[in-house]
Scaffold this active site. Structure first.
Site, PDB file in Angstrom:
ATOM      1  CB  THR A  27     -48.647  77.283 -13.955  1.00 22.50           C
ATOM      2  OG1 THR A  27     -47.885  78.461 -13.662  1.00 22.50           O
ATOM      3  CG2 THR A  27     -49.401  76.848 -12.711  1.00 22.50           C
ATOM      4  CE  LYS A 139     -47.968  81.261 -17.051  1.00 25.20           C
ATOM      5  NZ  LYS A 139     -48.880  80.151 -16.712  1.00 25.20           N
ATOM      6  CD  GLU A 172     -52.796  87.244 -22.187  1.00 26.22           C
ATOM      7  OE1 GLU A 172     -52.464  86.127 -22.622  1.00 26.22           O
ATOM      8  OE2 GLU A 172     -52.012  88.013 -21.616  1.00 26.22           O
TER       9      GLU A 172
END
Length: 270
Positions: A27, A139, A172
């Site tokens: 992204t 990811k 995270e």
């Protein structure tokens, strides 16, 4: 939305992304018609394809398609998904002849501006990330853990979550990486067992290294973070946010945030 270079929204139900969550994505922020950190995003996709044993698309062609999509956009969010394509019924990729490229644009998230001013509030997520060194850092398209974490956040008045793994180690946030400062020392979690090694995390660590500043990789506990003097979140869109509260603990310092924000401003100006 563009699929394999064609403006369309229809994807085969036989695509591996639909059948198995087989694929990867990135992204990116689009500012003034340009994709921020484009080469880093392309490198991430390259690395992800290699680690997932996926066929690599023509990255030159992909970059051209991304830049065409970004042209004319004042500020937008670009998502790029790669999959092995459509194939057979089972887990084997046999029969997948052409990788699928998906590029989409979304409106810029407006809430980050307010969070930069006031700071983000976090809650500790009750949903831990599974440890899986084979997929750690990637990811990939299997984001069910993050979906469940976000579902919990949406039941609270928090902006984000502090996420631990099944061993109790801080990893995270739901959709961001984090740094914390204790005195003059700066820390960020190891991502050897779980989590996403975000583009902005990489960029900021590189900026600190260039300035001769140490950022220590740490298998930290929730208590390590709560005892910090300052906590900062980052991703490609924020790009950095100060944290004002985690559960019942308040944070007021912003020296690390201001430093990292200055690095991001230089990036946008370049």
């Amino acid at each position: 939305m563009w699929i394999n270079g064609v403006a369309q929204t229809e994807l085969s139900a036989r695509d591996r992304a639909v059948q198995f969550g087989d694929g990867c994505f990135t992204t990116a922020a689009v500012v003034g018609g340009k994709i921020q950190l484009l080469n880093a995003h392309l490198q991430r996709l390259h690395e992800s394809c290699e680690r997932l044993f996926m066929p690599l698309p023509d990255l030159t062609q992909l970059a051209e398609e991304m830049q065409q999509a970004a042209a004319g956009q004042v500020r937008a969010v670009m998502k790029v998904i790669l999959t092995p394509g459509a194939g057979g019924r089972g887990y084997s990729r046999t029969g997948c002849e052409t990788p699928t490229r998906i590029i989409s644009l979304s409106p810029w998230p407006q809430h980050y501006a307010a969070l930069q001013l006031h700071g983000a509030r976090l809650v500790t997520s009750p949903i831990p990330l599974a440890r899986n060194p084979l997929l750690a850092g990637l990811k990939h398209l299997n984001r069910l853990e993050q979906v469940l974490i976000r579902q919990h956040i949406d039941q609270t008045d928090a902006d984000e979550a502090l996420v631990l793994d099944t061993a109790g180690t801080v990893v995270e946030c739901c959709a961001a990486n984090l740094f914390w400062r204790k005195g003059e020392k700066i820390y960020t979690p190891h991502l050897d067992h779980a989590g996403v090694n975000g583009i902005m995390r990489r960029f900021l660590m590189a900026q600190m290294a260039m300035a001769g500043q140490s950022c220590e990789l740490m298998d930290g506990s929730r208590e390590d973070v709560l005892n910090a003097d300052e906590v900062v979140l980052c991703n490609a869109l924020m790009p950095v946010l100060p944290v004002r509260q985690i559960d019942d603990v308040l944070f007021t310092a912003r020296s690390l945030y201001q430093q990292l924000q200055a690095s991001c401003q230089k990036m946008e100006a370049s």
